[in-house]
Design a protein around this motif. Structure first.
Motif, PDB file in Angstrom:
ATOM      1  N   TRP A  61       0.825  -1.213   0.000  1.00  0.00           N
ATOM      2  CA  TRP A  61       0.000   0.000   0.000  1.00  0.00           C
ATOM      3  C   TRP A  61       0.856   1.259   0.000  1.00  0.00           C
ATOM      4  O   TRP A  61       0.403   2.323  -0.411  1.00  0.00           O
ATOM      5  N   GLN A  62       2.105   1.120   0.437  1.00  0.00           N
ATOM      6  CA  GLN A  62       2.960   2.304   0.460  1.00  0.00           C
ATOM      7  C   GLN A  62       3.289   2.779  -0.953  1.00  0.00           C
ATOM      8  O   GLN A  62       3.307   3.979  -1.222  1.00  0.00           O
ATOM      9  N   PRO A  92      -3.893   4.578   4.408  1.00  0.00           N
ATOM     10  CA  PRO A  92      -3.517   5.066   5.726  1.00  0.00           C
ATOM     11  C   PRO A  92      -2.985   6.493   5.594  1.00  0.00           C
ATOM     12  O   PRO A  92      -2.332   6.784   4.596  1.00  0.00           O
ATOM     13  N   PRO A  93      -3.235   7.360   6.560  1.00  0.00           N
ATOM     14  CA  PRO A  93      -3.918   7.078   7.822  1.00  0.00           C
ATOM     15  C   PRO A  93      -5.447   7.154   7.776  1.00  0.00           C
ATOM     16  O   PRO A  93      -6.095   6.668   8.684  1.00  0.00           O
ATOM     17  N   HIS A  94      -6.010   7.732   6.708  1.00  0.00           N
ATOM     18  CA  HIS A  94      -7.470   7.909   6.689  1.00  0.00           C
ATOM     19  C   HIS A  94      -8.206   6.576   6.707  1.00  0.00           C
ATOM     20  O   HIS A  94      -9.328   6.472   7.185  1.00  0.00           O
ATOM     21  N   ASP A  96      -7.408   3.914   8.354  1.00  0.00           N
ATOM     22  CA  ASP A  96      -7.243   3.132   9.585  1.00  0.00           C
ATOM     23  C   ASP A  96      -8.539   2.938  10.378  1.00  0.00           C
ATOM     24  O   ASP A  96      -8.899   1.812  10.723  1.00  0.00           O
ATOM     25  N   ALA A  97      -9.184   4.041  10.713  1.00  0.00           N
ATOM     26  CA  ALA A  97     -10.317   3.947  11.636  1.00  0.00           C
ATOM     27  C   ALA A  97     -11.522   3.233  11.009  1.00  0.00           C
ATOM     28  O   ALA A  97     -12.091   2.324  11.624  1.00  0.00           O
ATOM     29  N   LEU A 349      -3.664  -4.931   3.495  1.00  0.00           N
ATOM     30  CA  LEU A 349      -4.469  -3.930   4.199  1.00  0.00           C
ATOM     31  C   LEU A 349      -5.909  -3.809   3.701  1.00  0.00           C
ATOM     32  O   LEU A 349      -6.822  -3.556   4.471  1.00  0.00           O
TER      33      LEU A 349
END
Lengths: 405, 311
Positions: A61-62, A92-94, A96-97, A349
């Motif tokens: 994903w990076q 990430p970071p959006h 994540d949650a 991910l």
């Protein structure tokens, strides 16, 4: 070591033509054989079709992020047809949650409370198709089973009201077409996009959802501050977009596999605990979700070449799942195979957050069928449904011979 | 067993060393998010939890920081005095009970080594353009790790050594918190009690804390072989350190569906019928681990001589 871009093999194929969608296997084999990375001039795309490179691209994903879209359209340069998904089209970071919240709600332990009910629902559905219908029952496996079962259990589990559920399949069909090029399949769905999107959006509101479903659990996460109130409806939308058509065509795939492989059906009847493996083997073999895209973040080395910055890379999940470099006799639907590690749900991910839901639906329906049906055979040749992303059936005529009570 | 090799060991403050860990083959490590910790199993058999404080955009290394415990027992003395570059440690996770929730405004409070989970959080808050501030306390300036890395954030960061400025001015720090501000705090128990007092008037979910726990966890983990028994077939197989439970079960004829094989996706969840699992996954919460009734055989192992699975 990298080589110059000139070394990238070029194939002038159209993965989204009707001819390819009818039978993508020859094109997929050609892509795999051409090289680890292939350039597709028709769409100015890089493609990976071998297991190793598809898996490597999925987990990275990076360097292969999703927030520029996981279809052909590059959101950095084009406006998406709807507000982007907080899961599928986020990094990430959006990401994540929303992902953490939905992973918990759809995790195996959270689904335990549904298991008995879904197995009973499957028994009931199958009984309704067989009881009093004679020694042989012919039906369309798509409408009577593969669509009927998810539509019976999943919207209830989300907490949707009864009205309007007929919009779910056409909405999902369009959403999965929209990952492809802007071809006739997208045009076909366009006239109803506004109506269907509005209906889906209206179903994501807290007051519309029951108080004990996945939807309510998403809103409860917003009350706890784990996600924001603005995120909650879009996360519900993800369930409605990605949670129906995919399982429908996964079930279609396993029914087709079992009907055309009597040895596999015999194995399943003798060992119904293999239902879960059978479902995953079908997800490998047919790969209901065939493709997803990523966008190169900078110049990304992969498979001995470099994908140029900001270019789209097309990952052929279905081709990876039949790569003979990884699988033995990959074209064979085989219940004695261990399909573990297939990329039919993706990997990493963004791996399908609903995979446990799909497997539970598959296990419930197959267990009920294995108990009640002695033989399952094709009643006629199936017909394909063309979609830019999904490998799907329009009709799956089946002949079921009920077991003697 | 999954092991990581120590790629770097650096003193980052008085009594604090940072370790850079990687897979022996250089492969990708499991993904993580700020607030996550890993379980490291040291040569003594003790398992300790350490917050990840490196860069998640680097998929190939983890960074943790280890404080030398005053009583000098257990893991921290070993890490400081004996563990060397090139050595390996067992690892499980990562797990995250301290996730950074989305918000437009954060207040971070760190006490001592409690800075470690907050370090990637402030980086991330900065990245998403949130409004944030960090109040960082410690016994003395020399004991406070990573103050140098934080300096680039200018006046968003207040470094407050106790020997210079006394206790942390928590009430003043949180006074400006509006209804969208989430407060994160990690440190020793007295600091957590103080921040709870200072934010008692606010909704509970707007305070997220993690206690820095120095204790060793759980049963000693074993590297010795154990016997895996598959209840459905009655087959038994000895599992040595070179083999996962999943692979051992497959060799003994079991079908065990799996997917990610790094303890994150949950596909291979298997009921435990007897024995005590040594959990290494990223999925189970502490109370679920303690229940001991299921495990993820792709990464998890056994604390007992015999482990019986419903396979």
């Amino acid at each position: 070591m990298t080589t110059t871009l000139d070394a990238v093999p070029t194939l002038d194929v159209d993965p989204f033509s009707h001819e390819t969608l009818e039978d993508p296997l020859p094109m997929q084999a050609a892509l795999r054989d051409a090289g680890p990375v292939v350039y597709l001039p028709r769409y100015d795309l890089y493609a990976v079709a071998r297991y190793e490179e598809v898996r490597a691209a999925l987990v990275d994903w990076q360097r292969f992020p999703s927030s520029a879209g996981v279809g052909m359209s590059n959101f950095k340069h084009e406006t998406p047809w709807r507000p982007p998904s907080l899961l599928l089209e986020a990094d990430p970071p959006h990401h994540d949650a929303p992902r953490a919240v939905l992973s918990a709600i759809l995790g195996p332990r959270a689904l335990r409370r549904l298991t008995d009910r879904w197995f009973a629902d499957a028994e009931d559905l199958v009984a309704g198709l067989l009881d009093g219908r004679g020694d042989v029952v012919e039906l369309d496996g798509m409408t009577a089973l593969a669509e009927a079962f998810p539509l019976r259990v999943f919207p209830d589990a989300v907490g949707l009201p009864a009205e309007g559920r007929e919009h779910l399949l056409p909405y999902g069909d369009h959403a999965f077409n929209a990952f492809g090029p802007s071809n006739d399949l997208v045009a076909k769905g366009a006239p109803r996009v506004g109506e269907l999107s509005a209906w889906v959006a209206s179903q994501c509101a807290r007051e519309v959802l029951s108080d004990d479903g996945f939807g309510a659990a998403i809103w409860a996460a917003s009350d706890r501050g784990d996600i924001t109130p603005a995120q909650a409806p879009l996360i519900v939308r993800s369930l409605l977009t990605a949670g129906v058509d995919t399982t429908v065509h996964g079930l279609g795939a396993v029914l087709h596999g079992l009907a055309t492989h009597p040895d596999a059906w015999a194995t399943l009847r003798a060992r119904p605990e293999r239902a879960r493996v059978a479902f995953d083997e079908a997800v490998r073999w047919q790969s209901p979700v065939q493709t997803f895209f990523r966008t190169a973040e900078g110049e990304v080395p992969i498979g001995g070449t470099v994908v140029p910055a900001d270019h789209k890379i097309l990952m052929f999940l279905g081709a990876a799942n039949r790569d003979p470099r990884h699988w033995h006799d990959p074209d064979r639907f085989d219940l004695d195979r261990d399909p573990s590690g297939h990329v039919g749900y993706g990997m990493g991910l963004h791996q399908c957050v609903g995979q446990h839901v799909a497997r539970l639906e598959g296990a419930a329906l197959l267990t009920a069928l294995a108990r009640r049906v002695e033989r399952i055979e094709p009643a006629a040749a199936p017909t394909r449904h063309h979609n830019n992303t999904m490998r799907a059936f329009a009709a799956l005529p089946l002949r079921l011979t009920p077991a003697r009570a | 067993m999954d092991r990581l090799v120590v790629q770097g060991k650096t003193q980052v403050a008085e009594g604090v060393v940072a370790l850079v860990l990687a897979r022996p083959d250089g492969g990708r490590l499991p993904d993580w998010a700020p607030g996550a910790h890993v379980d490291l199993t040291l040569a003594s058999g003790a398992t300790r939890q350490y917050s990840l404080c490196g860069d998640r955009w680097d998929a190939h290394t983890y960074r943790v920081a280890v404080l030398r415990e005053p009583d000098g027992r257990g893991g921290s003395a070993y890490v400081h005095d004996e563990l060397a570059v090139g050595d390996t440690v067992g690892f499980g996770g990562p797990r995250n009970h301290f996730a950074l929730v989305p918000s437009t405004r954060y207040l971070f409070v760190a006490g001592g080594i409690g800075i470690t989970p907050l370090l990637p959080m402030v980086h991330q808050a900065d990245l998403v353009g949130a409004d944030w501030a960090l109040l960082y306390g410690g016994r003395s300036r020399g004991t406070m790790a990573f103050a140098d890395e934080l300096a680039r954030h200018g006046d968003r960061v207040t470094v407050h050594p106790q020997d210079e400025g006394g206790l942390l001015p928590l009430a003043a720090f949180v006074a400006g918190a509006d209804e969208g501000t989430v407060v994160y705090c990690c440190g020793p128990a007295p600091l957590l009690a103080a921040i709870e007092d200072a934010t008692a008037h606010r909704p509970r979910h707007l305070l997220r804390t993690e206690r820095f726990v120095a204790a060793d966890l759980g049963a000693p983990v074993r590297d010795e072989p154990f016997v895996l028994e598959l209840a459905r077939s009655g087959a038994t197989v000895t599992v040595g350190p070179e083999l996962s439970v999943l692979e051992a079960a497959r060799r003994a004829g079991a079908t065990a569906l799996s997917s990610c094989e790094q303890g994150t996706c949950g596909t291979c969840e298997t009921p435990v019928l007897a024995g005590v699992p040594d959990h290494r996954d990223s999925i189970l919460a502490d109370h679920e681990r303690a229940a001991g009734d299921c495990l993820f055989p792709c990464v998890s192992r056994s604390c007992t001589d015999r482990l019986v699975l419903d396979l």
